[in-house]
Every structure is written in structure tokens, then in C-alpha cells.
Design a protein around this motif. Structure first.
Motif, PDB file in Angstrom:
ATOM      1  N   PHE B  16      -9.215  23.199 -14.648  1.00  0.00           N
ATOM      2  CA  PHE B  16      -9.458  21.999 -15.011  1.00  0.00           C
ATOM      3  C   PHE B  16      -8.112  20.961 -15.390  1.00  0.00           C
ATOM      4  N   TRP B  17      -7.151  21.574 -16.089  1.00  0.00           N
ATOM      5  CA  TRP B  17      -6.011  20.789 -16.313  1.00  0.00           C
ATOM      6  C   TRP B  17      -5.293  20.541 -14.922  1.00  0.00           C
ATOM      7  N   LEU B  18      -5.202  21.454 -13.939  1.00  0.00           N
ATOM      8  CA  LEU B  18      -4.311  21.188 -12.714  1.00  0.00           C
ATOM      9  C   LEU B  18      -5.149  20.197 -11.791  1.00  0.00           C
ATOM     10  N   VAL B  19      -6.549  20.361 -11.699  1.00  0.00           N
ATOM     11  CA  VAL B  19      -7.180  19.444 -10.857  1.00  0.00           C
ATOM     12  C   VAL B  19      -7.281  17.920 -11.407  1.00  0.00           C
ATOM     13  N   LEU B  20      -7.219  17.802 -12.726  1.00  0.00           N
ATOM     14  CA  LEU B  20      -7.145  16.596 -13.327  1.00  0.00           C
ATOM     15  C   LEU B  20      -5.772  15.979 -13.358  1.00  0.00           C
ATOM     16  N   PHE B  21      -4.739  16.636 -13.750  1.00  0.00           N
ATOM     17  CA  PHE B  21      -3.494  16.016 -13.955  1.00  0.00           C
ATOM     18  C   PHE B  21      -2.486  16.310 -12.644  1.00  0.00           C
ATOM     19  N   PHE B  22      -2.900  17.155 -11.680  1.00  0.00           N
ATOM     20  CA  PHE B  22      -2.213  17.210 -10.268  1.00  0.00           C
ATOM     21  C   PHE B  22      -2.970  16.845  -9.268  1.00  0.00           C
ATOM     22  N   PHE B  23      -4.199  17.415  -8.860  1.00  0.00           N
ATOM     23  CA  PHE B  23      -4.850  17.134  -7.855  1.00  0.00           C
ATOM     24  C   PHE B  23      -5.105  15.493  -7.749  1.00  0.00           C
ATOM     25  N   ILE B  24      -5.780  14.987  -8.650  1.00  0.00           N
ATOM     26  CA  ILE B  24      -6.248  13.842  -8.800  1.00  0.00           C
ATOM     27  C   ILE B  24      -5.117  12.792  -8.561  1.00  0.00           C
ATOM     28  N   PRO B  25      -4.032  13.020  -9.258  1.00  0.00           N
ATOM     29  CA  PRO B  25      -2.838  11.792  -9.130  1.00  0.00           C
ATOM     30  C   PRO B  25      -2.341  11.896  -7.705  1.00  0.00           C
ATOM     31  N   LEU B  26      -2.582  13.156  -6.720  1.00  0.00           N
ATOM     32  CA  LEU B  26      -2.219  13.238  -5.645  1.00  0.00           C
ATOM     33  C   LEU B  26      -2.893  12.453  -4.845  1.00  0.00           C
ATOM     34  N   ALA B  27      -4.374  12.428  -5.166  1.00  0.00           N
ATOM     35  CA  ALA B  27      -5.259  12.157  -4.220  1.00  0.00           C
ATOM     36  C   ALA B  27      -5.323  10.270  -4.617  1.00  0.00           C
ATOM     37  N   ILE B  28      -4.945   9.868  -5.879  1.00  0.00           N
ATOM     38  CA  ILE B  28      -4.629   8.465  -6.286  1.00  0.00           C
ATOM     39  C   ILE B  28      -3.458   7.904  -5.386  1.00  0.00           C
ATOM     40  N   ILE B  29      -2.527   8.631  -5.126  1.00  0.00           N
ATOM     41  CA  ILE B  29      -1.455   8.202  -4.354  1.00  0.00           C
ATOM     42  C   ILE B  29      -1.872   7.739  -2.870  1.00  0.00           C
ATOM     43  N   PHE B  30      -2.693   8.694  -2.244  1.00  0.00           N
ATOM     44  CA  PHE B  30      -3.184   8.737  -0.912  1.00  0.00           C
ATOM     45  C   PHE B  30      -3.988   7.445  -1.111  1.00  0.00           C
ATOM     46  N   LYS B  31      -5.024   7.280  -1.921  1.00  0.00           N
ATOM     47  CA  LYS B  31      -5.901   6.265  -2.228  1.00  0.00           C
ATOM     48  C   LYS B  31      -5.343   4.860  -2.226  1.00  0.00           C
ATOM     49  N   ILE B  32      -4.149   4.694  -3.046  1.00  0.00           N
ATOM     50  CA  ILE B  32      -3.454   3.472  -3.228  1.00  0.00           C
ATOM     51  C   ILE B  32      -2.537   3.110  -1.829  1.00  0.00           C
ATOM     52  N   SER B  33      -2.395   4.254  -1.227  1.00  0.00           N
ATOM     53  CA  SER B  33      -1.502   4.044   0.108  1.00  0.00           C
ATOM     54  C   SER B  33      -2.361   3.403   1.372  1.00  0.00           C
ATOM     55  N   ILE B  34      -3.642   3.482   1.144  1.00  0.00           N
ATOM     56  CA  ILE B  34      -4.570   2.806   2.252  1.00  0.00           C
ATOM     57  C   ILE B  34      -5.049   1.602   1.611  1.00  0.00           C
ATOM     58  N   SER B  35      -4.836   1.054   0.533  1.00  0.00           N
ATOM     59  CA  SER B  35      -5.253  -0.062  -0.043  1.00  0.00           C
ATOM     60  C   SER B  35      -4.387  -1.234   0.438  1.00  0.00           C
ATOM     61  N   ILE B  36      -5.067  -2.445   0.655  1.00  0.00           N
ATOM     62  CA  ILE B  36      -4.537  -3.668   0.741  1.00  0.00           C
ATOM     63  C   ILE B  36      -3.695  -4.212  -0.205  1.00  0.00           C
ATOM     64  N   SER B  37      -2.324  -4.537   0.088  1.00  0.00           N
ATOM     65  CA  SER B  37      -1.666  -4.982  -1.070  1.00  0.00           C
ATOM     66  C   SER B  37      -1.933  -6.502  -1.395  1.00  0.00           C
ATOM     67  N   GLU B  38      -1.708  -6.797  -2.535  1.00  0.00           N
ATOM     68  CA  GLU B  38      -1.969  -8.413  -2.882  1.00  0.00           C
ATOM     69  C   GLU B  38      -1.136  -8.804  -4.169  1.00  0.00           C
ATOM     70  N   TRP B  39      -0.807  -9.971  -4.396  1.00  0.00           N
ATOM     71  CA  TRP B  39      -0.403 -10.303  -5.741  1.00  0.00           C
ATOM     72  C   TRP B  39      -1.107 -10.084  -6.915  1.00  0.00           C
ATOM     73  N   GLY B  40      -0.624  -9.756  -7.912  1.00  0.00           N
ATOM     74  CA  GLY B  40      -1.446  -9.450  -9.106  1.00  0.00           C
ATOM     75  C   GLY B  40      -1.211  -8.098  -9.821  1.00  0.00           C
ATOM     76  N   MET B  41      -2.169  -7.851 -10.723  1.00  0.00           N
ATOM     77  CA  MET B  41      -1.934  -6.530 -11.391  1.00  0.00           C
ATOM     78  C   MET B  41      -3.275  -5.640 -11.454  1.00  0.00           C
ATOM     79  N   PRO B  42      -3.410  -4.606 -10.997  1.00  0.00           N
ATOM     80  CA  PRO B  42      -2.560  -3.966 -10.121  1.00  0.00           C
ATOM     81  C   PRO B  42      -2.408  -4.644  -8.928  1.00  0.00           C
ATOM     82  N   PRO B  43      -1.182  -4.533  -8.186  1.00  0.00           N
ATOM     83  CA  PRO B  43      -0.806  -5.225  -6.808  1.00  0.00           C
ATOM     84  C   PRO B  43      -1.548  -4.701  -5.651  1.00  0.00           C
TER      85      PRO B  43
END
Lengths: 264, 295
Positions: B16-43
Motif C-alpha cells: 500500500f505504502w509503495l503504490v501510494l508514495f512511489f508508483f502513483i508519484p511516477l504516474a503523476i510525472i507521466f500525467k503532467i508530462s502529457i499535459s498542456i502547459s499554461e501560465w498559472g498555478m499549477p502551470p
């Protein structure tokens, strides 16, 4: 004999290479001069200034606190992983489990740090927690990558010791839980201590992941030290180095003592 | 009789710990890497839009951006070359050391092993800092060279790629020696004698007997050095100059200076993908190696 001369030379040069920089650091920590490289005379001046530097003392306390807590958590989880991998046959998606518990050993810290930071920010957007980053977020990140190191030590220890002892105890009427608490854990206790020491040191030493996941009021020792020596030299850091090197080497010796004990 | 509940507890708490705090963060990196950037917060924009009906809002532009700019590609290549050279030197220094330690008598062997690994326990950051002192213009190395008359003026030893390689080889050397020693330690010394008896000379014995048998140790040690060095940030930052940019530095700047989160994520995720193959090799070896050795 010729070959033993080569052997001694190689070992001597290797050890010299490993220890020379540490000795240089300790030597210059006793330099009176504010300009680190110009020797002026023996003095404990910088040790005195170090102990009066509130920023460093505060960072030191924060680092120790985070390291002790994350080492404890990482040890509990690491023991569970080590035990599961060696003693429990049915683990769902076992290769995924191995992937999760061993990748942090090699994944560049920078990628780990970035992923943790973006995770905490996203989590905050979704559930409103953690509202700011600080000691808690560093703690969580440190547990996550220290677990792998503890797990590898426990796994090695459990593979080493004879399963028959556990089975004998079970034949004598101990149930599963009792075998674990009365037989298995006491036998691997030295390795658990060794794992804790390793996790403690790794957490205490981490700069990159902490830099990503830190926030107001959570400047750990490596963060403060890095800001002081990034562009130059600092006589106070020299004094700190000498003390820290000494303390960590003592911890390292304890690690070897516990990791090897009861092995043969 | 097995206690299933207890087993589940042991397997799933760390899971549970590793999926939550290791795997999901890696998935989030992927998610943000295919997001469209824009000015703002979050960018960056959300990848799922629900404004009028469901819409997937992704882009590969961040990857195109990275892979079409020499600034990024070049830095990554620099890092790979740096990792290759450092690994080579670690092996060059580490192999003879590990071999001679493994062939010492058992008392000496343990003492030497502890001596080799102990520096690894002292602070990483401070060991890099030590080289900053040694390589200064008026540092111990330059002063020695001047006094011996080898050079007539101080050499610029610091803030270049050679200082970086020096620092890396120094700090990562124990990571190379440990797995090498692990394999060489189990090595039957009689094989060396046997090969001599069969008429092979030293060099042939080394290449035909010793080297092939230590390949797993060499691979494990090389990966333990190579993979983290590709992402190394601290050492180039402390000892390196502006002559070379590395992957770690541009990733750091893309995030903290340029505030380009999708770009930084794309860089990080590309890094993961490129390092995946070595990591998989590492895991196969790790599961075998960890059964036999303790680090």
C-alpha cells in the motif's frame, strides 16, 4: 614474492585514495585562518563558531528527528517486505512488488524528488492535504526510498538462516504469529538494527529529495550545508564535516557489527 | 496451519505504502508530462475536461520540444558519457581492489572490506566538498605539484568535467567494489592454480578464468554506478563548471528556474524510460544477488 608486493601496493593505494580526502577535510578544520586554504595555525575556533551557529544547530536537530522517524518506519515496512519476499509464497503481482521495492535503490534521486513533489502538490489539489510542505513530506519521501535498503538486508538474512528452526517450532505447537515473534524476529534482530542504522544514515545524508519536498521551517542539515559550500568554502562546514564524519563512521562500524553478528 | 490474515497484513502494508508514495508519484510525472502547459498555478491544464461533455486534453508537445532541442538532448548525451567514463574508472580501480581483498586471508579480508565501505557511510555531500578543498588553485594537489617542480603555476583543476569525474569515481567506488567482492569471494581460488598448472600464464588466466567468472559482479556493480550517475546533480553542481551541462542540472533548472512543470516531467519520464532497461537488468541480478550477499 612479487605478486604479494603488487597486492599490498594495490590495497594501500586504494585505501589511500578512499581516506585521503577525509583526512584533508579533518586537517583543515583545525585551521585558524578564515581563508580555508591558507594555513595559519592550529585552533578550535571554527568548532566554537559552529556550536554557536543557530542555523546549523537547528538544521541538525530537524535532520536527526526526520532521520530517526523515517528510519523506524522504513525498518518496519522493510522487514515486512523482506519477510514477504522470502517466506510468503503467494504475493499478488509479485514482480510488480519486487519492482516497487527495489527500483528506489537505483532510480536517480532527482527523478524521485520531482515525482514526490508533484505528488504532494496534486494530492493537495485533490484532498487539501498536505497544505504546505515541510518535515512531514520529507519524512514520507525518505521512508519511501529507505524501505528498499532495509528490505535487501532483511531478505539476505532470512535467506541465510535455516527454515527448519521455524518449522520445528511449529511442530512443537507454536502458531504462525508466535513463531514470528519468538523465533524469527529475535534471530534477525541484528539485521533489523543494521537496517535501521543504514536507513538513518541515508536519510540524514539526503540532499536532493529533501530539497524537492522541503518547505518553510524544514531546512535539513544537508540543505544548509549545500547552500554554504555550493559556491565556495566554509571553515564552519569543515568543522562540521570532521564531527559528522567521525559520528557516521562510528555508526558504520555498529552497522557492520550488527549485520555480521550471528551470521556464522 | 497458516495465518492468512497475518500474511496479508505483512504483504499489503508495504504494498500500500509503495503504490501510494512511489508508483502513483511516477504516474503523476507521466500525467503532467502529457499535459498542456499554461501560465498559472499549477502551470498546466488538466488532462481530463468535463466542461461540455468528456474530453481528453493531452499533448506530446513537451516531448517534441525536448527531443528537438540540442540543449536537452546534448545534456542527456553528456550525462550518459559521464556515466560511462565514471563506471569505467570505478571498474578499473575497483576490480583489482575487490580481487585482492577477496583473495586475502579471512581475518584480513573482513577488516579490509569494512575499511573500504566505511567512507561510504560518511556524508556524501561532505566527501564531494573534500575534493573542492583538494582541487583548489592553492589546494593541496596544486601546492604539491608546484613544490615538486612538475608545474610552474597552479593548474585549474576545479570547475571542469575532469573534477566531476574525479568526484563521481571517488564517491561511487564502494558501490562498485561491494558486488564485485560478493562474486569474487565465492570464487574457488584453486581454479587459478589449476589454470596455472595447465600452462596458462597470468594474462591468459585473467582473461580466460577470472574475468568470465566475475561478469555478474561486474554487471551488478556497473549498473549500481551507471544508473544513479546519469541523474547525478550534486557533484556537477559542486565540482563542475560551465563547460558541460548535464541532465540533472537541466531537469532542476527546467523545474525550479523556468517553472516549466510539463517540460521537467517530460525530461524526468524520458529519463525513466531510457534507464528502464538497465533497471530491469538490475532487478533480475538484484533478486539473485540479494539472496547471496549482504550489502
Amino acid at each position: 614474492m612479487k605478486s604479494s608486493l603488487i597486492k599490498s601496493t594495490v590495497i594501500f593505494l586504494g585505501l589511500f585514495f578512499l581516506y585521503f580526502p577525509i583526512l584533508v577535510l579533518i586537517f583543515y578544520s583545525f585551521n585558524e585562518n578564515k581563508r580555508v586554504m591558507v594555513w595559519k595555525g592550529f585552533s578550535l575556533r571554527w568548532y566554537n563558531e559552529l556550536f554557536n551557529n543557530e542555523q546549523i544547530i537547528e538544521a541538525f536537530i530537524i535532520s536527526i528527528k526526520i532521520a530517526a522517524l523515517s528510519a523506524t518506519f522504513a525498518t518496519i515496512l522493510g522487514v515486512m517486505i523482506g519477510y514477504s519476499l522470502v517466506r510468503i509464497r503467494k504475493i499478488p503481482f509479485k514482480s510488480f512488488y519486487i519492482f516497487l521495492s527495489s527500483t528506489p535503490l537505483v532510480l536517480p534521486e532527482l527523478i524521485l524528488g520531482l515525482s514526490m513533489l508533484l505528488f504532494f502538490i496534486s494530492l493537495n489539489n485533490v484532498i487539501g492535504f498536505p497544505s504546505s510542505r515541510g518535515q512531514l513530506t520529507i519524512f514520507i519521501s525518505h521512508v519511501t526510498f529507505c524501505v528498499a535498503f532495509v528490505a535487501i538486508i532483511i531478505q539476505a538474512r532470512l535467506t541465510d538462516f535455516n527454515k527448519n528452526i521455524e518449522e520445528a517450532a511449529m511442530d512443537l505447537g507454536y502458531n504462525y504469529t508466535k513463531v514470528l515473534y519468538k523465533i524469527t524476529l529475535p534471530i534477525i534482530l541484528p539485521s533489523i538494527v543494521a537496517g535501521w542504522l543504514l536507513a538513518f544514515t541515508i536519510s540524514l545524508d539526503d540532499l536532493v529529495v529533501a530539497s524537492f519536498t522541503t518547505g518553510p521551517g524544514a531546512n535539513t542539515l544537508p540543505i544548509v550545508v549545500f547552500s554554504k559550500v555550493r559556491l565556495g568554502l566554509s571553515p564552519e562546514v569543515n568543522a562540521l564535516s570532521a564531527i559528522l564524519m567521525f559520528a557516521l563512521i562510528i555508526i558504520g562500524l555498529f552497522y557492520f557489527y550488527f549485520n555480521k553478528k550471528f551470521k556464522h | 496451519m497458516k495465518n492468512r490474515l497475518f500474511e496479508k497484513y505483512f504483504v499489503f502494508s508495504p504494498y500500500f505504502w509503495l503504490v501510494l508514495f512511489f508508483f502513483i508519484p511516477l504516474a503523476i510525472i507521466f500525467k503532467i508530462s502529457i499535459s498542456i502547459s499554461e501560465w498559472g498555478m499549477p502551470p498546466y491544464q488538466d488532462i481530463f475536461l468535463f466542461d461540455d461533455g468528456f474530453k481528453i486534453n493531452t499533448t506530446f508537445e513537451n516531448y517534441v520540444y525536448i527531443f528537438s532541442d540540442y540543449y536537452y538532448i546534448g545534456s542527456f548525451v553528456n550525462s550518459l558519457i559521464l556515466a560511462l567514463i565514471s563506471t569505467f574508472f570505478c571498474l578499473l580501480i575497483g576490480f583489482p581492489l575487490a580481487f585482492y581483498i577477496a583473495t586475502s586471508n579471512i581475518r584480513l579480508r573482513n577488516i579490509l572490506l569494512v575499511l573500504v565501505v566505511i567512507p561510504f557511510w560518511s556524508s556524501f555531500l561532505l566527501r564531494v566538498y573534500a575534493w573542492k578543498i583538494i582541487l583548489q588553485n592553492n589546494g593541496i594537489l596544486n601546492v604539491t605539484l608546484l613544490n615538486l617542480g612538475i608545474t610552474s603555476e597552479p593548474l585549474q583543476l576545479l570547475y571542469n568535467q575532469y573534477a566531476v569525474i574525479m568526484g563521481i569515481v571517488y564517491t561511487y567506488l564502494p558501490l562498485m567494489i561491494l558486488p564485485l567482492y560478493g562474486y569474487l569471494n565465492k570464487f574457488d581460488l584453486n581454479l587459478i592454480e589449476a589454470s596455472k598448472d595447465l600452462g596458462l600464464n597470468r594474462i591468459k588466466t585473467f582473461f580466460k578464468v577470472i574475468l568470465p567468472l566475475s561478469v555478474p559482479g561486474i554487471v551488478a556493480g556497473s549498473l549500481l554506478v551507471f544508473i544513479p550517475v546519469v541523474g547525478e546533480f550534486i557533484i556537477p553542481e559542486m565540482l563542475g563548471g560551465s563547460d558541460r551541462l548535464y541532465y540533472g542540472k537541466i531537469l532542476w533548472e527546467e523545474f525550479f528556474v523556468n517553472r516549466n512543470w510539463p517540460g521537467a516531467s517530460a525530461l524526468a519520464f524520458s529519463g525513466i524510460i531510457i534507464l528502464v532497461l538497465p533497471i530491469v537488468i538490475f532487478q533480475i541480478l538484484y533478486s539473485r544477488w540479494s539472496q547471496k550477499n549482504e550489502i
